[in-house]
Design a protein around this motif. Sequence first.
Motif, PDB file in Angstrom:
ATOM      1  N   GLU A   6      13.532 -56.096  70.641  1.00  0.00           N
ATOM      2  CA  GLU A   6      12.131 -56.083  70.224  1.00  0.00           C
ATOM      3  C   GLU A   6      11.978 -56.624  68.800  1.00  0.00           C
ATOM      4  O   GLU A   6      12.894 -56.522  67.983  1.00  0.00           O
ATOM      5  N   LEU A  20       3.825 -57.361  69.382  1.00  0.00           N
ATOM      6  CA  LEU A  20       5.239 -57.102  69.593  1.00  0.00           C
ATOM      7  C   LEU A  20       5.795 -58.094  70.607  1.00  0.00           C
ATOM      8  O   LEU A  20       5.107 -58.485  71.547  1.00  0.00           O
ATOM      9  N   SER A  21       7.042 -58.467  70.388  1.00  0.00           N
ATOM     10  CA  SER A  21       7.751 -59.331  71.334  1.00  0.00           C
ATOM     11  C   SER A  21       9.031 -58.648  71.768  1.00  0.00           C
ATOM     12  O   SER A  21       9.620 -57.872  71.014  1.00  0.00           O
ATOM     13  N   CYS A  22       9.453 -58.959  72.968  1.00  0.00           N
ATOM     14  CA  CYS A  22      10.716 -58.441  73.479  1.00  0.00           C
ATOM     15  C   CYS A  22      11.428 -59.590  74.184  1.00  0.00           C
ATOM     16  O   CYS A  22      10.963 -60.074  75.220  1.00  0.00           O
ATOM     17  N   TRP A  36       6.358 -51.245  78.147  1.00  0.00           N
ATOM     18  CA  TRP A  36       6.462 -50.747  76.775  1.00  0.00           C
ATOM     19  C   TRP A  36       6.221 -49.239  76.797  1.00  0.00           C
ATOM     20  O   TRP A  36       5.268 -48.766  77.432  1.00  0.00           O
ATOM     21  N   THR A  78      10.509 -63.550  77.752  1.00  0.00           N
ATOM     22  CA  THR A  78       9.899 -62.718  76.724  1.00  0.00           C
ATOM     23  C   THR A  78       8.674 -61.986  77.271  1.00  0.00           C
ATOM     24  O   THR A  78       7.893 -62.560  78.037  1.00  0.00           O
ATOM     25  N   TYR A  80       5.353 -59.555  75.819  1.00  0.00           N
ATOM     26  CA  TYR A  80       4.590 -59.326  74.606  1.00  0.00           C
ATOM     27  C   TYR A  80       3.696 -58.098  74.753  1.00  0.00           C
ATOM     28  O   TYR A  80       3.284 -57.741  75.861  1.00  0.00           O
ATOM     29  N   TYR A  94       8.208 -48.302  69.187  1.00  0.00           N
ATOM     30  CA  TYR A  94       7.863 -48.923  70.464  1.00  0.00           C
ATOM     31  C   TYR A  94       9.113 -49.527  71.091  1.00  0.00           C
ATOM     32  O   TYR A  94       9.854 -50.273  70.439  1.00  0.00           O
ATOM     33  N   TYR A  95       9.304 -49.204  72.369  1.00  0.00           N
ATOM     34  CA  TYR A  95      10.487 -49.643  73.101  1.00  0.00           C
ATOM     35  C   TYR A  95      10.090 -50.546  74.258  1.00  0.00           C
ATOM     36  O   TYR A  95       9.139 -50.254  74.999  1.00  0.00           O
ATOM     37  N   CYS A  96      10.849 -51.579  74.442  1.00  0.00           N
ATOM     38  CA  CYS A  96      10.714 -52.479  75.577  1.00  0.00           C
ATOM     39  C   CYS A  96      11.642 -51.987  76.685  1.00  0.00           C
ATOM     40  O   CYS A  96      12.789 -51.580  76.409  1.00  0.00           O
ATOM     41  N   GLY A 117      15.396 -51.473  75.045  1.00  0.00           N
ATOM     42  CA  GLY A 117      15.716 -52.096  73.771  1.00  0.00           C
ATOM     43  C   GLY A 117      15.959 -51.040  72.711  1.00  0.00           C
ATOM     44  O   GLY A 117      15.897 -49.839  72.983  1.00  0.00           O
ATOM     45  N   THR A 120      11.171 -50.845  67.913  1.00  0.00           N
ATOM     46  CA  THR A 120      10.622 -51.413  66.684  1.00  0.00           C
ATOM     47  C   THR A 120       9.530 -50.475  66.173  1.00  0.00           C
ATOM     48  O   THR A 120       8.722 -49.971  66.956  1.00  0.00           O
TER      49      THR A 120
END
Length: 126
Positions: A6, A20-22, A36, A78, A80, A94-96, A117, A120
């Motif tokens: 993330e 946010l990106s993962c 998420w 990815t 988002y 925040y977790y992916c 992940g 973040t």
Amino acid sequence: QVQLVESGGGLVQAGGSLRLSCAASGRTFSSYAMGWFRQAPGKEREFVAAINRSGASTYYSDSVKGRFTISRDNAKNTVYLQMNSLKPEDTAVYYCVAGSSASRMLLQGSDQHDSWGQGTQVTVSS
């Protein structure tokens, strides 16, 4: 197994936005539903949003519906999370998550087969 990283967290004022990106690597990204989750200090982990393999179906918790948008780009491996109108209560790690079903993430949360992940931090100041 899929590896998830993330990025995009940070400090923002209430009313602001973050994306946010993962990024995923490993097995085929498009074979996974993505989600998420978040966890605030002293609180249980909670579902935020999920998206199915194709991106055609999305799911949101009531607390973020209308403010957050989940999307994915299978060509870029990815997912988002666009977060608008942020509130102090959105502060959390925040977790992916990669899993088998987006609707299951909404209804039952994560299970032992999901990949996570490292998280973040998102901090929203009042």
